[in-house]
Design a protein around this motif. Structure first.
Motif, short mmCIF file in Angstrom:
data_model
loop_
_atom_site.label_atom_id
_atom_site.label_comp_id
_atom_site.label_asym_id
_atom_site.label_seq_id
_atom_site.Cartn_x
_atom_site.Cartn_y
_atom_site.Cartn_z
N THR A 33 9.40 84.79 16.93
CA THR A 33 9.89 84.05 18.18
C THR A 33 9.87 82.63 18.04
O THR A 33 9.17 82.19 17.27
CB THR A 33 9.15 84.63 19.28
N TYR A 34 10.64 82.10 19.16
CA TYR A 34 10.65 80.57 19.06
C TYR A 34 10.07 79.88 20.34
O TYR A 34 10.41 80.66 21.52
CB TYR A 34 12.01 80.21 18.63
N PRO A 35 9.66 78.77 20.30
CA PRO A 35 9.23 78.06 21.68
C PRO A 35 10.42 77.89 22.37
O PRO A 35 11.54 77.54 21.79
CB PRO A 35 8.63 76.82 21.11
N ALA A 36 10.39 77.99 23.72
CA ALA A 36 11.36 77.58 24.73
C ALA A 36 11.08 76.89 25.77
O ALA A 36 9.86 77.01 26.54
CB ALA A 36 11.90 79.13 25.37
N SER A 37 11.66 75.92 26.45
CA SER A 37 11.45 74.77 27.24
C SER A 37 12.57 75.22 28.45
O SER A 37 13.44 75.90 28.15
CB SER A 37 11.40 73.35 26.93
N GLY A 38 12.22 74.38 29.49
CA GLY A 38 12.87 74.38 30.62
C GLY A 38 12.89 75.54 31.60
O GLY A 38 11.77 76.23 31.29
N HIS A 39 13.86 76.04 32.30
CA HIS A 39 13.66 77.04 33.22
C HIS A 39 14.73 78.26 33.17
O HIS A 39 15.98 77.75 33.07
CB HIS A 39 13.48 76.60 34.62
N SER A 79 28.02 79.73 29.00
CA SER A 79 27.73 78.72 29.98
C SER A 79 26.47 77.96 29.68
O SER A 79 26.28 76.72 29.92
CB SER A 79 27.88 79.53 31.47
N MET A 80 25.46 78.46 29.11
CA MET A 80 24.13 77.99 28.75
C MET A 80 24.49 76.90 27.89
O MET A 80 23.65 75.63 27.67
CB MET A 80 23.23 78.98 28.42
N ILE A 116 16.81 86.62 24.77
CA ILE A 116 17.71 85.77 23.88
C ILE A 116 17.01 84.24 23.43
O ILE A 116 17.09 83.98 22.26
CB ILE A 116 19.42 85.63 24.53
N ASP A 117 16.55 83.52 24.59
CA ASP A 117 16.18 82.27 24.33
C ASP A 117 14.90 82.40 23.31
O ASP A 117 14.82 81.70 22.30
CB ASP A 117 15.58 81.80 25.44
N LYS A 118 14.03 83.17 23.42
CA LYS A 118 12.74 83.64 22.62
C LYS A 118 13.13 83.95 21.27
O LYS A 118 12.27 84.06 20.29
CB LYS A 118 11.75 84.42 23.42
N LEU A 119 14.23 84.55 21.13
CA LEU A 119 14.51 85.37 19.57
C LEU A 119 15.17 84.23 18.69
O LEU A 119 15.77 84.80 17.71
CB LEU A 119 15.12 86.64 20.07
N THR A 120 15.73 83.02 19.33
CA THR A 120 16.47 82.27 18.65
C THR A 120 16.06 80.96 18.63
O THR A 120 15.52 80.42 19.44
CB THR A 120 18.04 82.31 19.29
N PRO A 121 16.35 80.11 17.61
CA PRO A 121 15.84 78.92 17.42
C PRO A 121 16.37 77.90 18.36
O PRO A 121 17.63 78.20 19.10
CB PRO A 121 16.14 78.60 15.90
N GLY A 122 15.94 76.89 18.80
CA GLY A 122 16.32 75.73 19.83
C GLY A 122 16.04 76.61 21.40
O GLY A 122 15.57 77.56 21.46
N ASP A 123 16.43 75.51 22.01
CA ASP A 123 16.24 75.79 23.57
C ASP A 123 17.77 76.36 24.16
O ASP A 123 18.89 75.59 23.79
CB ASP A 123 16.11 74.62 24.37
N LEU A 124 17.76 77.41 24.76
CA LEU A 124 19.00 77.67 25.44
C LEU A 124 19.19 77.04 26.50
O LEU A 124 20.67 76.75 26.87
CB LEU A 124 18.75 79.05 25.99
N THR A 125 18.34 76.27 27.19
CA THR A 125 18.39 75.67 28.26
C THR A 125 18.38 74.04 28.21
O THR A 125 19.17 73.10 29.06
CB THR A 125 17.30 75.73 29.37
N LEU A 146 19.90 90.01 34.51
CA LEU A 146 20.57 89.03 33.70
C LEU A 146 19.60 87.95 33.30
O LEU A 146 19.69 87.67 32.11
CB LEU A 146 21.69 88.34 34.59
N MET A 147 18.69 87.60 34.11
CA MET A 147 17.82 86.34 33.83
C MET A 147 16.77 87.05 32.65
O MET A 147 16.32 86.16 31.89
CB MET A 147 17.15 85.90 34.80
N PHE A 148 16.38 88.09 32.80
CA PHE A 148 15.54 88.80 31.60
C PHE A 148 16.16 88.77 30.32
O PHE A 148 15.56 88.34 29.45
CB PHE A 148 15.11 90.17 32.03
#
Length: 371
Positions: free
Chosen positions: A57-63, A353-354, A274-283, A267-269
């Protein structure tokens, strides 16, 4: 007593009577108001909302905040004053009581139903997220429920994996009904199943269940006016089960969130996973909130209480709100200042969109309109 004094006294008594009536007279309405929002990338009650093990997993910031709605209980009856205040207030909605609790549904029944929908939405969120990332997910047909007193009672159990019926492989829940109803009532039908305990052990190990054992059940005639999950009707054969689907994930994904019900966080889950399983921030560090049901294929569905969720999201600090396509018109009619609505139909729409939000290229975001 002077006439003016008598008039004032009479008016005061009338006013007191009206006030008492307003408090004592109950009306058949309930209230909806903005509930708390929860960042699916963060913690709730001291532990991460999304917990993934067995996969990098990868770090994720934002909301990526899911949103909720508060509702008055099934047994609560509003008085006239509360109803009028709710109608006039901008941050609440007064609706007929039967809208929230149809057919005399109790609060306990509603809570149970919401819990079941919430559990199912978590499963679909996981499936949709992994499919979006091209991570294989094994799907199997299972016994969802067994009707009490039916031929299948004590022979089949909830969670049993149905591999075949009469030797014909089962791929969809509907296949079970079609194969059973080929029989006449009173004939035997043979299920090839993997017991629920064996299937659960395989799922825990992250592998598809294997093997199988044959169970023979004598069919019965379906009630004339109703089915039981198979094709009901006069002279149709049934065994008394409801078939559903279950999934075996290649690694463990847990969603830890108490006191929340219903399917609207799907949707938000999915986006959080997806965000936690991919490098970089989705947000890109942005504050995004949203709502919407999701199915295994990643289709985003409408929800209730959209205006209250918009208010809750903006109060929490959201700048963008992912909005199901079918909710767009009502959301656009009453959007809080400073909140940008983003129309989504699928999980793919949402991730695209993200990307625009993350990079700041928001001019082309799909928007909502009242038309």
């Amino acid at each position: 007593m002077p006439r003016s004094t008598a008039t004032m006294l009479a008016s005061a008594l009338v006013l007191i009577a009206l006030l008492c009536a307003g408090v004592l007279i109950k009306v058949p309405y309930s209230e909806m108001s903005p509930g708390p929002t929860v960042n699916t990338l963060g913690d709730a009650r001291g532990e991460p909302v999304l917990q993934i093990s067995g996969r990098k997993t990868y770090p994720a910031s934002g909301h990526l905040n899911m949103t909720t709605v508060r509702v008055t209980g099934a047994d609560y009856r509003m008085n006239i004053f509360e109803a009028v205040y709710g109608w006039l207030a901008h941050d609440s909605v007064v609706v007929p009581h039967d809208t929230l609790y149809p057919d005399g549904k109790t609060e306990e029944q509603s809570t149970q139903e919401n819990a079941e929908e919430f559990s199912q939405s978590q499963e679909s969120a996981k499936v949709a997220a992994l499919k979006e990332l091209d991570i294989p997910v094994a799907t199997q047909v299972v016994v969802s429920t067994v009707v009490k007193g039916s031929p299948a009672e004590d022979k089949l159990h909830a969670g049993d994996v149905i591999k075949a019926v009469d030797g014909t492989a089962v791929k969809e829940p509907g296949d079970v009904a079609k194969l059973v109803t080929k029989h006449q009532p009173g004939e035997d039908v043979t299920f090839t199943i993997i017991p629920a305990k064996t299937a659960a052990a395989a799922e825990k190990a992250g592998r598809a269940p294997e093997g199988g054992e044959e169970i023979t059940i004598r069919t019965a005639k379906a009630p004339a006016a109703e089915g039981d999950g198979e094709e009901g009707g006069k002279d149709r054969a049934i065994v008394g089960i409801r078939a559903g689907t279950d999934h075996t994930f290649p690694f463990e994904i847990d969603i830890k969130l108490a006191d929340v019900g219903g399917p609207s966080a799907g949707l938000m889950f999915s986006l959080g996973i997806i965000d936690k399983l991919t490098p970089g921030d989705l947000t890109g560090g942005k504050f995004v909130a949203g709502t919407g049901t999701i199915d295994d294929a990643g289709t985003v569905g409408p929800i209730g209480g959209i205006t209250m969720k918009l208010v809750g999201a903006r109060n929490a600090g959201a700048r963008y709100f992912l909005t199901p396509d079918d909710n767009c018109a009502s959301a656009a009619a009453d959007t809080p200042d400073g909140l940008t609505l983003v129309r989504v139909k699928t999980i793919e729409d949402a991730t695209k969109s993200m990307e625009q939000i993350r990079t700041g290229k928001t001019a082309g975001l799909p928007s909502c309109s009242t038309g």
